[in-house]
Scaffold this motif. Sequence first.
Motif, mmCIF file in Angstrom:
data_model
loop_
_atom_site.group_PDB
_atom_site.id
_atom_site.type_symbol
_atom_site.label_atom_id
_atom_site.label_comp_id
_atom_site.label_asym_id
_atom_site.label_seq_id
_atom_site.Cartn_x
_atom_site.Cartn_y
_atom_site.Cartn_z
ATOM 1 N N ARG A 186 0.798 -1.232 -0.054
ATOM 2 C CA ARG A 186 0.021 -0.143 0.035
ATOM 3 C C ARG A 186 0.785 1.272 -0.135
ATOM 4 N N ILE A 187 2.080 1.265 0.222
ATOM 5 C CA ILE A 187 2.941 2.331 0.179
ATOM 6 C C ILE A 187 4.129 2.081 -0.806
ATOM 7 N N CYS A 188 4.486 0.947 -1.354
ATOM 8 C CA CYS A 188 5.321 0.896 -2.376
ATOM 9 C C CYS A 188 4.825 1.460 -3.822
ATOM 10 N N PRO A 189 5.386 2.642 -4.320
ATOM 11 C CA PRO A 189 5.087 3.096 -5.283
ATOM 12 C C PRO A 189 5.003 2.251 -6.825
ATOM 13 N N LEU A 190 3.998 2.391 -7.502
ATOM 14 C CA LEU A 190 3.769 1.379 -8.578
ATOM 15 C C LEU A 190 4.872 1.297 -9.538
ATOM 16 N N LYS A 191 5.796 2.373 -9.636
ATOM 17 C CA LYS A 191 6.753 2.252 -10.595
ATOM 18 C C LYS A 191 7.685 1.238 -10.219
ATOM 19 N N PHE A 192 7.951 0.867 -9.121
ATOM 20 C CA PHE A 192 8.751 -0.137 -8.644
ATOM 21 C C PHE A 192 8.070 -1.617 -8.711
ATOM 22 N N GLU A 193 8.067 -2.142 -10.070
ATOM 23 C CA GLU A 193 7.301 -3.234 -10.321
ATOM 24 C C GLU A 193 8.023 -4.337 -9.965
ATOM 25 N N ASN A 194 9.179 -4.549 -9.987
ATOM 26 C CA ASN A 194 9.763 -6.051 -9.383
ATOM 27 C C ASN A 194 9.660 -5.882 -7.900
ATOM 28 N N ASP A 195 9.794 -5.046 -7.362
ATOM 29 C CA ASP A 195 9.595 -5.031 -5.672
ATOM 30 C C ASP A 195 8.146 -5.312 -5.341
ATOM 31 N N ARG A 196 7.234 -4.747 -5.934
ATOM 32 C CA ARG A 196 5.825 -5.087 -5.914
ATOM 33 C C ARG A 196 5.509 -6.459 -6.110
ATOM 34 N N SER A 197 6.382 -7.203 -7.102
ATOM 35 C CA SER A 197 6.019 -8.466 -7.565
ATOM 36 C C SER A 197 6.556 -9.517 -6.534
ATOM 37 N N ILE A 198 7.536 -9.125 -5.948
ATOM 38 C CA ILE A 198 8.145 -10.036 -4.989
ATOM 39 C C ILE A 198 7.009 -9.983 -3.818
ATOM 40 N N LEU A 199 6.658 -8.771 -3.267
ATOM 41 C CA LEU A 199 5.883 -8.562 -2.143
ATOM 42 C C LEU A 199 4.501 -9.538 -2.148
ATOM 43 N N TYR A 200 3.844 -9.484 -3.581
ATOM 44 C CA TYR A 200 2.721 -10.283 -4.215
ATOM 45 C C TYR A 200 3.092 -11.934 -3.875
ATOM 46 N N ALA A 201 4.221 -12.087 -4.330
ATOM 47 C CA ALA A 201 4.631 -13.358 -4.266
ATOM 48 C C ALA A 201 4.769 -13.980 -2.828
ATOM 49 N N ASN A 202 5.305 -13.247 -1.982
ATOM 50 C CA ASN A 202 5.836 -13.539 -0.495
ATOM 51 C C ASN A 202 4.482 -13.681 -0.017
ATOM 52 N N ARG A 203 3.450 -12.824 -0.205
ATOM 53 C CA ARG A 203 2.316 -12.802 0.527
ATOM 54 C C ARG A 203 1.380 -13.980 0.203
ATOM 55 N N ALA A 204 1.744 -14.484 -1.122
ATOM 56 C CA ALA A 204 0.869 -15.526 -1.487
ATOM 57 C C ALA A 204 1.589 -17.089 -0.733
ATOM 58 N N ALA A 205 2.984 -16.889 -0.515
ATOM 59 C CA ALA A 205 3.421 -18.093 0.282
ATOM 60 C C ALA A 205 2.774 -18.150 1.704
ATOM 61 N N SER A 206 2.349 -16.738 2.463
ATOM 62 C CA SER A 206 2.085 -16.971 3.408
ATOM 63 C C SER A 206 0.396 -17.326 3.414
ATOM 64 N N LYS A 207 -0.218 -17.253 2.534
ATOM 65 C CA LYS A 207 -1.692 -17.385 2.278
ATOM 66 C C LYS A 207 -1.788 -18.831 2.210
ATOM 67 N N ILE A 208 -0.642 -19.267 1.464
ATOM 68 C CA ILE A 208 -0.695 -20.861 1.159
ATOM 69 C C ILE A 208 -0.676 -21.624 2.631
ATOM 70 N N VAL A 209 0.027 -21.374 3.361
ATOM 71 C CA VAL A 209 0.012 -21.938 4.694
ATOM 72 C C VAL A 209 -1.505 -21.825 5.291
ATOM 73 N N LEU A 210 -2.080 -20.534 5.333
ATOM 74 C CA LEU A 210 -3.112 -20.353 6.019
ATOM 75 C C LEU A 210 -4.373 -20.832 5.337
ATOM 76 N N ASN A 211 -4.075 -21.773 3.882
ATOM 77 C CA ASN A 211 -5.065 -22.475 3.371
ATOM 78 C C ASN A 211 -5.865 -21.391 2.508
ATOM 79 N N ARG A 212 -5.661 -20.333 2.225
ATOM 80 C CA ARG A 212 -6.453 -19.432 1.329
ATOM 81 C C ARG A 212 -5.773 -19.475 -0.230
ATOM 82 N N LYS A 213 -6.040 -20.687 -0.854
ATOM 83 C CA LYS A 213 -5.510 -20.885 -2.098
ATOM 84 C C LYS A 213 -6.209 -19.979 -3.005
#
Length: 273
Positions: free
Chosen positions: A128-155
């Motif tokens: 929510r604070i990382c500027p949109l221009k930093f696409e690679n940084d945002r991509s990693i954040l989304y992928a990391n958040r997905a990893a946490s959701k997998i453990v929480l069974n939020r497929k």
Amino acid sequence: MSEQESYENIPTNEELVNDVAKGLESQFCLNNENDPENPKRNATTIVDSDRNIGIPENFEDSDTDNQEDQKPEDYIDEELLKDSELSLSDEEKEKRCKEASELKKQGNEEYKTEKYLESVYTYTKALRICPLKFENDRSILYANRAASKIVLNRKESAIEDCTKAIELNDKYVRAYLRRARLYEESDKLDESLADFKRVLEFDKGNKDALQAQLRLPPLIAERNEKLKTEMLGKLKDLGNMILKPFGLSTNNFQLNQDPNSGGYSVNFTQNQH
């Protein structure tokens, strides 16, 4: 449109089967909506198990404004973020990116210590604070958040995050792998195989993807054969219902396949009494 995007727009066999059956049922089945026993008269609730949000089916009788505004806690409003960045200088955007990077480190530590729910909130805060221009940084954040959701069974939500990560970086192997596994666990075998094939385009020796290329095709063929049998069964039941008033049934029609062309022909046979 990329090859991956066009592939994902193709409906699965199961969706086609259900659409055909529902279409025929809507044409030939007359439901008495005034019948008090008709379940359509009763209000039902559609529940998104991934987010556990109940939505009344007859929502026009409810407070629609509140329902339209209802969004999951991890929702990222990129339009709002885009508008907020208009007044920011490049220096301010760099500062926000660094703050998001610190939050990512915090989220990673929370993940390592099995504080998965906390890590989801932390990654969300970073997005929510990382500027949109930093696409690679945002991509990693989304992928990391997905990893946490997998453990929480939020497929379902994890798949969405992987997809977003891939949209921001279409060569992100780890995001493809996570989504491929999630698709397979969700019985979306075609989509899973497509992602594993994509992984091999960037990493030809990836063991998970190589094994999936051997494992998934037979499963897909088996599923397709099962769906075909189910579809034919549904069509036969509907056909018998339609033909019954005329004293006929699907047994009066023989389906023959031409061994040369592979096409089918239908022959009518009158039952002998």
